[in-house]
Write a protein that holds these residues in place. Sequence first.
Motif, mmCIF file in Angstrom:
data_model
loop_
_atom_site.group_PDB
_atom_site.id
_atom_site.type_symbol
_atom_site.label_atom_id
_atom_site.label_comp_id
_atom_site.label_asym_id
_atom_site.label_seq_id
_atom_site.Cartn_x
_atom_site.Cartn_y
_atom_site.Cartn_z
ATOM 1 N N GLY A 1 0.820 -1.214 0.000
ATOM 2 C CA GLY A 1 0.000 0.000 0.000
ATOM 3 C C GLY A 1 0.852 1.261 0.000
ATOM 4 N N ASP A 2 1.934 1.261 0.722
ATOM 5 C CA ASP A 2 2.804 2.439 0.779
ATOM 6 C C ASP A 2 3.503 2.666 -0.551
ATOM 7 O OD1 ASP A 2 3.855 1.781 4.196
ATOM 8 O OD2 ASP A 2 2.099 2.831 3.409
ATOM 9 N N ILE A 3 3.821 1.605 -1.253
ATOM 10 C CA ILE A 3 4.503 1.746 -2.542
ATOM 11 C C ILE A 3 3.577 2.431 -3.548
ATOM 12 C CG2 ILE A 3 5.430 0.465 -4.505
ATOM 13 C CD1 ILE A 3 6.543 -1.556 -2.571
ATOM 14 N N ALA A 4 2.307 2.072 -3.554
ATOM 15 C CA ALA A 4 1.362 2.665 -4.501
ATOM 16 C C ALA A 4 1.196 4.158 -4.222
ATOM 17 C CB ALA A 4 0.018 1.954 -4.424
ATOM 18 N N GLN A 5 1.120 4.543 -2.953
ATOM 19 C CA GLN A 5 0.974 5.958 -2.613
ATOM 20 C C GLN A 5 2.239 6.737 -2.965
ATOM 21 O OE1 GLN A 5 -0.020 5.936 1.517
ATOM 22 N NE2 GLN A 5 -2.167 5.357 1.181
ATOM 23 N N ASP A 6 3.395 6.147 -2.707
ATOM 24 C CA ASP A 6 4.644 6.822 -3.037
ATOM 25 C C ASP A 6 4.801 6.989 -4.538
ATOM 26 O OD1 ASP A 6 5.242 6.971 -0.364
ATOM 27 O OD2 ASP A 6 6.599 5.224 -0.366
ATOM 28 N N LEU A 7 4.402 5.992 -5.294
ATOM 29 C CA LEU A 7 4.492 6.075 -6.750
ATOM 30 C C LEU A 7 3.552 7.157 -7.288
ATOM 31 C CD1 LEU A 7 5.708 4.929 -9.338
ATOM 32 C CD2 LEU A 7 3.861 3.250 -9.354
ATOM 33 N N LYS A 8 2.356 7.266 -6.724
ATOM 34 C CA LYS A 8 1.389 8.284 -7.146
ATOM 35 C C LYS A 8 1.930 9.682 -6.847
ATOM 36 C CE LYS A 8 -2.828 9.716 -8.215
ATOM 37 N NZ LYS A 8 -2.960 10.250 -9.532
ATOM 38 N N ALA A 9 2.536 9.856 -5.663
ATOM 39 C CA ALA A 9 3.102 11.163 -5.304
ATOM 40 C C ALA A 9 4.261 11.513 -6.227
ATOM 41 C CB ALA A 9 3.561 11.144 -3.851
#
Length: 114
Positions: free
Chosen positions: A65-73
């Motif tokens: 979940g953290d990877i997806a948010q970091d990639l979006k940012a």
Amino acid sequence: MPFRGLNMQHRCFGTPNSRLRGELVQDLYLKELRAYKPTPIKLSDSQSHVQKFSAPKAPHSPDEGDIAQDLKAYEDQQVELEGQTTPGEAAAPEESWFEEEDWDEDGEKAAGSH
């Protein structure tokens, strides 16, 4: 008158000559070499010099979940280019690092130049 016809034997009571001394050392060396008995090698001798292999622990994976948010940012970030100005901002004048020297008509440096 010297005794030429007689064979006289000399007897020396000192150290033996070098040939005999060399044989003596060689004989002592060979005697010790033959008497040497190496210790037999045991299977347990190698175990004290070798460590047991153990596989390393598997690394833990990061949270998905953290990877997806970091990639979006990261994708939403605005790209900054050198020399590009944003709207409403004045462009900075470029500096010229090349210094031209002033030359006279005769081909000599002018008095005001470095």
